[in-house]
Design an enzyme around this catalytic site. Structure first.
Site, PDB file in Angstrom:
ATOM      1  N   GLY A 197     -39.709 -13.290   8.556  1.00 52.06           N
ATOM      2  CA  GLY A 197     -38.392 -13.915   8.571  1.00 52.06           C
ATOM      3  C   GLY A 197     -37.299 -12.926   8.271  1.00 52.06           C
ATOM      4  O   GLY A 197     -37.559 -11.800   7.834  1.00 52.06           O
ATOM      5  N   GLY A 202     -36.344 -15.763   1.352  1.00 50.23           N
ATOM      6  CA  GLY A 202     -37.201 -16.229   0.271  1.00 50.23           C
ATOM      7  C   GLY A 202     -38.676 -15.960   0.472  1.00 50.23           C
ATOM      8  O   GLY A 202     -39.514 -16.693  -0.066  1.00 50.23           O
ATOM      9  N   LYS A 203     -39.018 -14.919   1.209  1.00 52.63           N
ATOM     10  CA  LYS A 203     -40.446 -14.626   1.448  1.00 52.63           C
ATOM     11  C   LYS A 203     -41.141 -14.215   0.155  1.00 52.63           C
ATOM     12  O   LYS A 203     -42.233 -14.704  -0.169  1.00 52.63           O
ATOM     13  CB  LYS A 203     -40.568 -13.517   2.505  1.00 52.63           C
ATOM     14  CG  LYS A 203     -39.968 -13.883   3.859  1.00 52.63           C
ATOM     15  CD  LYS A 203     -40.156 -12.792   4.873  1.00 52.63           C
ATOM     16  CE  LYS A 203     -39.339 -11.555   4.575  1.00 52.63           C
ATOM     17  NZ  LYS A 203     -37.893 -11.802   4.624  1.00 52.63           N
ATOM     18  N   HIS A 420      -0.993 -14.319  16.675  1.00 50.28           N
ATOM     19  CA  HIS A 420      -2.359 -14.051  17.119  1.00 50.28           C
ATOM     20  C   HIS A 420      -3.335 -15.075  16.524  1.00 50.28           C
ATOM     21  O   HIS A 420      -4.156 -15.665  17.253  1.00 50.28           O
ATOM     22  CB  HIS A 420      -2.746 -12.628  16.701  1.00 50.28           C
ATOM     23  CG  HIS A 420      -4.134 -12.222  17.107  1.00 50.28           C
ATOM     24  ND1 HIS A 420      -4.381 -11.359  18.148  1.00 50.28           N
ATOM     25  CD2 HIS A 420      -5.355 -12.560  16.630  1.00 50.28           C
ATOM     26  CE1 HIS A 420      -5.679 -11.182  18.287  1.00 50.28           C
ATOM     27  NE2 HIS A 420      -6.297 -11.896  17.360  1.00 50.28           N
ATOM     28  N   GLU A 421      -3.261 -15.281  15.216  1.00 52.34           N
ATOM     29  CA  GLU A 421      -4.194 -16.209  14.571  1.00 52.34           C
ATOM     30  C   GLU A 421      -3.939 -17.648  15.005  1.00 52.34           C
ATOM     31  O   GLU A 421      -4.882 -18.426  15.194  1.00 52.34           O
ATOM     32  CB  GLU A 421      -4.090 -16.082  13.051  1.00 52.34           C
ATOM     33  CG  GLU A 421      -4.470 -14.717  12.499  1.00 52.34           C
ATOM     34  CD  GLU A 421      -5.874 -14.304  12.884  1.00 52.34           C
ATOM     35  OE1 GLU A 421      -6.735 -15.186  13.094  1.00 52.34           O
ATOM     36  OE2 GLU A 421      -6.117 -13.093  13.004  1.00 52.34           O
TER      37      GLU A 421
END
Length: 627
Positions: A197, A202-203, A420-421
């Site tokens: 993963g 969270g492995k 622009h935004e």
């Protein structure tokens, strides 16, 4: 008797000997006086000396009567005619019998012991490192950290958002608890289980939870710890690790970052290669073939680069089960947030589902960092509880970067950034089925972002249609279209938007077969982050020059059509664009409610290519950052 009791007895013995020695020295100082030789002669003349013992370098004796509270004396030197002098005084005298063998022995042993002690101290200090001279005696020993159930302190209750992986590993727990009964029907436990993963999902935590649930010893080691500067060390450590685990069975061996050890042999290596790493890998393969599945030893490994592992490592009979630990979906993110929020004080109105909606694409580690950042922000403002605004600011900080309010922007550039935004925001709000705009800001963030637009996905989606991809490009090109409409020129602020839009358009043409002229052909495979042989293939392609020209033309056509569409949307809503941009210049940040008020009367755009409007969807958390 344990080691601690032995050490305490030694302390008592040393203390007792020290007390006796101090008492003797004190008694001697109180009864024996050190006098000069001239005074000794005076005592002889006066008849005050009773007995004399003559040594090689000193004279000791006693008085007939105590002198100044002292009953004995000691003096130096020893003259040659001392015996004749004593014979005339009537004092009894004798010579001291001295045995010098002990002193001679100490003169040889003590220096040797001193240097041996220094040598051992230095060797131990050097041996604490990963190699060096001090590690030579234990260089083949495994460096695995051993945990027992009480040390692990992690159970499945601490792992959330990966229910499928937990269900797969529950079988491992049952086997470790009942290794003999488990194979009553003839089945055997997989020898190796590979957790695959992305980083931060969270492995490692899942592997420790398996050990905590099963209550068995947990041998944890990183793949990079096997290989040292000495030849054969890695293989010796692999043998020692499996031997320790067999003795402690049932047990779990966990090798983290397996790709550091199990990279495909010969991949990307020059002549000679890394023989030591390959020898270590060969020993691991041999151990996987050799150990009995009924012994109660399970090998767990984790990697985020499965494509570079050696094929022999992944074949059936070795790592014959792969468990995907992927990024959590929306429900999984809610569960993970619940786990991490146990330790912080939350406001009553916190909506976990709202936070999960804003964190599409976040891994478990990202969510843990988000909760911590929100708690830090609440602490910084001296708050009593962590509120929703703290989480919103924490998400913005993680996704867009740290605010740079001290970065001075001249009024002209600030005005360009505002339009622009708002171009991004209004195009997104006008298109059907596009992610909702959560916030627009012109406060600089991160390294080079002068403003940003955050869109909030409403659900997890894994497929996108051609119309949805074109709408996504339109939103990216909205900022560039607004600059062209209002100012009549283009700026470098749309560089990042243009690169992302071009990448999507090229994928539509070359990978997804969405161009009518090029047909239903995939010309480019999905690009992996890590190539199998470690070498970039700059000139490899499977299509002709004419096809490459047609692909470039198709990409330009897609971008041109979508840009014109974004420009038309902003032209039709020019009054709202001007009003919204001016308001953004005043307040610097507009949230979802403020944008909705400003966009009243916004003229919606028709679906592209005649597609029907669809519900809002989520692909990844998107942030438009302009440099």
């Amino acid at each position: 008797m344990n080691r601690g009791t032995q050490i305490n007895l030694w302390y008592v013995l040393i203390a007792f000997m020290g007390v006796v020695l101090i008492r003797d020295l004190w008694v001697q100082s109180q009864t024996i006086e050190s006098i000069p030789y001239s005074r000794f002669e005076e005592y002889l003349d006066d008849g005050a000396v009773d007995e004399v013992t003559i040594g090689s370098d000193s004279i000791t004796g006693t008085f007939t009567e105590p002198q100044e509270g002292k009953t004995g004396f000691v003096t130096r030197p020893v003259p040659p005619d001392l015996a004749d002098r004593l014979a005339g005084t009537g004092a009894s005298y004798t010579g001291a019998v001295e045995n010098t063998w002990f002193g001679t022995l100490l003169s040889w042993i003590l220096p040797a012991l001193f240097f041996v002690g220094i040598w051992m101290f230095l060797i131990r200090r050097m041996g604490r490192g990963s190699g060096g001279i001090g590690g030579m005696m234990s260089v083949g020993k495994s460096k695995a950290k051993v945990y027992v159930e009480t040390d692990t302190k992690v159970t499945f209750e601490d792992v959330a958002g990966v229910d499928e992986a937990k269900a797969e590993l529950q079988e491992v727990i049952d086997f470790l608890q009942n290794p003999k009964e488990y194979g009553s029907l003839g089945a055997r436990m997989p020898k190796g289980i590979l957790l695959v993963g992305p980083p931060g999902t969270g492995k490692t935590l899942l592997a420790r939870a398996v050990a905590g649930e099963a209550g068995v010893p947990f041998y944890s080691i990183s793949g990079s710890e096997f290989v040292e500067m000495f030849v054969g060390v890695g293989a010796a450590r692999v043998r020692d690790l499996f031997e320790q685990a067999r003795k402690a069975a049932p047990a779990i061996i966990f090798i983290d970052e397996l790709d550091a050890l199990g990279r495909a042999r010969g991949a990307g290596n020059i002549q000679g290669g890394n023989d030591e790493r390959e020898q270590t890998l060969n020993q691991l393969l041999s151990e996987l073939d050799g150990f009995d599945p009924t012994e109660g030893v399970v090998l767990l490994s984790a990697t985020n680069r499965p494509e570079i592992l050696d094929p022999a490592l992944l074949r059936a009979g070795r790592f014959d089960r792969q468990v995907l630990v992927d990024r959590p979906d929306r429900a999984g993110r809610v569960q993970i947030l619940k786990v991490h929020m146990r330790k912080i004080v939350l406001a009553p109105d916190i909506g976990l589902d709202d936070i999960a909606a804003l964190t599409t694409g976040f891994s478990g580690a990202d969510l843990a960092n988000l909760v911590n950042e929100a708690a830090l922000l609440a602490t910084r403002r001296r708050g009593d509880v962590v509120t929703m605004s703290d989480f919103t600011r924490a998400i913005e900080r993680i996704v867009a970067g740290l605010e740079k309010r001290n970065r001075l922007i001249n009024p002209r550039e600030r005005r360009i950034v505002a339009f622009h935004e708002m171009g991004h925001a209004l195009v997104s709000m006008a298109l059907p089925g596009v992610d909702e705009v959560h916030k627009v800001s012109i406060i600089p963030r991160g390294i080079g972002a002068l403003g940003y637009t955050i869109q909030r996905p409403t659900e997890d989606r894994f497929l996108m249609t051609e119309a949805e991809l074109r709408d996504k490009i339109a939103v990216l090109m909205g900022g560039r279209a607004a600059e062209s409409l209002v100012f009549g020129h283009l700026s470098t602020g749309a560089a990042d938007d243009l690169a992302k839009a071009t990448d999507i358009a090229r994928s539509m043409v070359a990978r997804y077969g969405m161009d009518a002229d090029l047909g239903n052909v995939s010309y480019e495979a999905e690009r992996s982050r890590f190539l199998s042989d470690g070498q970039p293939r700059y000139f490899e392609r499977t299509y002709s020059e004419a096809t490459a020209e047609a692909m470039d033309a198709a990409v330009r056509e897609v971008l041109s059509e979508v840009s014109e569409r974004a420009l038309e949307i902003l032209t039709d809503n020019r009054d709202i664009l001007d009003k919204s941009a001016n308001r953004l210049l005043e307040v610097e940040t507009l949230d979802e409610a403020a944008l909705r008020d400003l966009a009243q009367g916004l003229r919606k755009a028709a679906p592209d290519n005649g597609a029907e409007p669809e519900q809002p969807h989520a692909d990844d958390a998107k942030v438009k950052m302009d440099e």
